[in-house]
Write a protein that holds these residues in place. Structure first.
Motif, PDB file in Angstrom:
ATOM      1  N   ALA A 107       0.836  -1.202   0.000  1.00 59.48           N
ATOM      2  CA  ALA A 107       0.000   0.000   0.000  1.00 59.48           C
ATOM      3  C   ALA A 107       0.871   1.253   0.000  1.00 59.48           C
ATOM      4  O   ALA A 107       0.585   2.226  -0.706  1.00 59.48           O
ATOM      5  CB  ALA A 107      -0.930  -0.001   1.206  1.00 59.48           C
ATOM      6  N   HIS A 108       1.961   1.224   0.766  1.00 61.36           N
ATOM      7  CA  HIS A 108       2.888   2.352   0.786  1.00 61.36           C
ATOM      8  C   HIS A 108       3.550   2.535  -0.581  1.00 61.36           C
ATOM      9  O   HIS A 108       3.706   3.668  -1.061  1.00 61.36           O
ATOM     10  CB  HIS A 108       3.942   2.141   1.876  1.00 61.36           C
ATOM     11  N   MET A 109       3.923   1.433  -1.215  1.00 60.24           N
ATOM     12  CA  MET A 109       4.530   1.509  -2.553  1.00 60.24           C
ATOM     13  C   MET A 109       3.535   2.080  -3.567  1.00 60.24           C
ATOM     14  O   MET A 109       3.906   2.881  -4.426  1.00 60.24           O
ATOM     15  CB  MET A 109       5.007   0.128  -3.009  1.00 60.24           C
ATOM     16  N   GLU A 110       2.280   1.676  -3.476  1.00 59.15           N
ATOM     17  CA  GLU A 110       1.249   2.217  -4.376  1.00 59.15           C
ATOM     18  C   GLU A 110       1.101   3.722  -4.178  1.00 59.15           C
ATOM     19  O   GLU A 110       0.941   4.468  -5.143  1.00 59.15           O
ATOM     20  CB  GLU A 110      -0.092   1.512  -4.145  1.00 59.15           C
ATOM     21  N   LEU A 113       4.065   5.404  -5.832  1.00 59.58           N
ATOM     22  CA  LEU A 113       3.916   5.397  -7.288  1.00 59.58           C
ATOM     23  C   LEU A 113       2.880   6.416  -7.747  1.00 59.58           C
ATOM     24  O   LEU A 113       3.062   7.076  -8.781  1.00 59.58           O
ATOM     25  CB  LEU A 113       3.535   3.995  -7.771  1.00 59.58           C
ATOM     26  N   ALA A 114       1.806   6.580  -6.985  1.00 59.61           N
ATOM     27  CA  ALA A 114       0.790   7.580  -7.330  1.00 59.61           C
ATOM     28  C   ALA A 114       1.380   8.986  -7.250  1.00 59.61           C
ATOM     29  O   ALA A 114       1.116   9.831  -8.123  1.00 59.61           O
ATOM     30  CB  ALA A 114      -0.416   7.449  -6.406  1.00 59.61           C
ATOM     31  N   ARG A 115       2.202   9.236  -6.235  1.00 63.55           N
ATOM     32  CA  ARG A 115       2.864  10.549  -6.136  1.00 63.55           C
ATOM     33  C   ARG A 115       3.812  10.781  -7.302  1.00 63.55           C
ATOM     34  O   ARG A 115       3.880  11.888  -7.834  1.00 63.55           O
ATOM     35  CB  ARG A 115       3.645  10.642  -4.822  1.00 63.55           C
ATOM     36  N   ALA A 116       4.548   9.762  -7.704  1.00 68.26           N
ATOM     37  CA  ALA A 116       5.472   9.895  -8.832  1.00 68.26           C
ATOM     38  C   ALA A 116       4.704  10.166 -10.129  1.00 68.26           C
ATOM     39  O   ALA A 116       5.122  10.993 -10.947  1.00 68.26           O
ATOM     40  CB  ALA A 116       6.318   8.635  -8.974  1.00 68.26           C
TER      41      ALA A 116
END
Length: 154
Positions: A107-110, A113-116
């Motif tokens: 969830a943290h990785m998602e 990725l959304a911020r990027a």
């Protein structure tokens, strides 16, 4: 040392037995939100590590990790007895329960990725109207410089 394939089969069987016992047989309220994700068995088949996750009662609730860990510790003997009777191995493996942080990590990785992606979209919007600074061809043309020197020198 046992066969790695046998250890893998035993781990899968332990995972199934523990998950089934938690869901249907053990009536401890904090265990209602526990899900068994994986099980690893040592090469000598004496120790099993059961990985689990805990979900909240609703989507907005934070899971109660401490209550789930305490409930699993209370049920450890019962679960080991059930594993022993269901597997039929000579030595019933000891059970250790470890909280699996993979769902939280993913969830943290998602989120990262959304911020990027959002930063990339902002950069693309800024680039749309931009043009390069300076001349179109900032480099000196070889033929033009040679012509000027030959005229002055002759």
């Amino acid at each position: 040392m046992a066969d790695p394939a046998r250890a893998k089969r035993l781990a899968k069987r332990i995972s199934t037995v523990v998950a089934s016992a938690i869901e249907y047989e053990i009536k401890d309220p904090p265990l209602a939100f526990v899900t068994v994700t994986d099980t690893k068995v040592t090469g000598d088949l004496h120790d099993a590590t059961v990985y689990y996750t805990v979900r909240g009662q609703t989507l907005q609730d934070e899971p109660d990790y401490a209550a789930a860990a305490a409930a699993l510790e209370r049920a450890k003997g019962t679960l080991r007895s059930k594993v022993g009777s269901a597997t039929g191995v000579r030595f019933t493996p000891t059970l250790a329960f470890v909280l699996d942080k993979i769902p939280e990590t993913s969830a943290h990785m998602e989120e990262l990725l959304a911020r990027a992606r959002a930063a990339d979209e902002d950069l693309a919007r800024v680039r749309q109207g931009a043009k390069h600074a300076g001349d179109a061809d900032p480099y000196r043309v070889a033929g033009a410089a040679d012509d000027e020197t030959s005229d002055d020198g002759a």
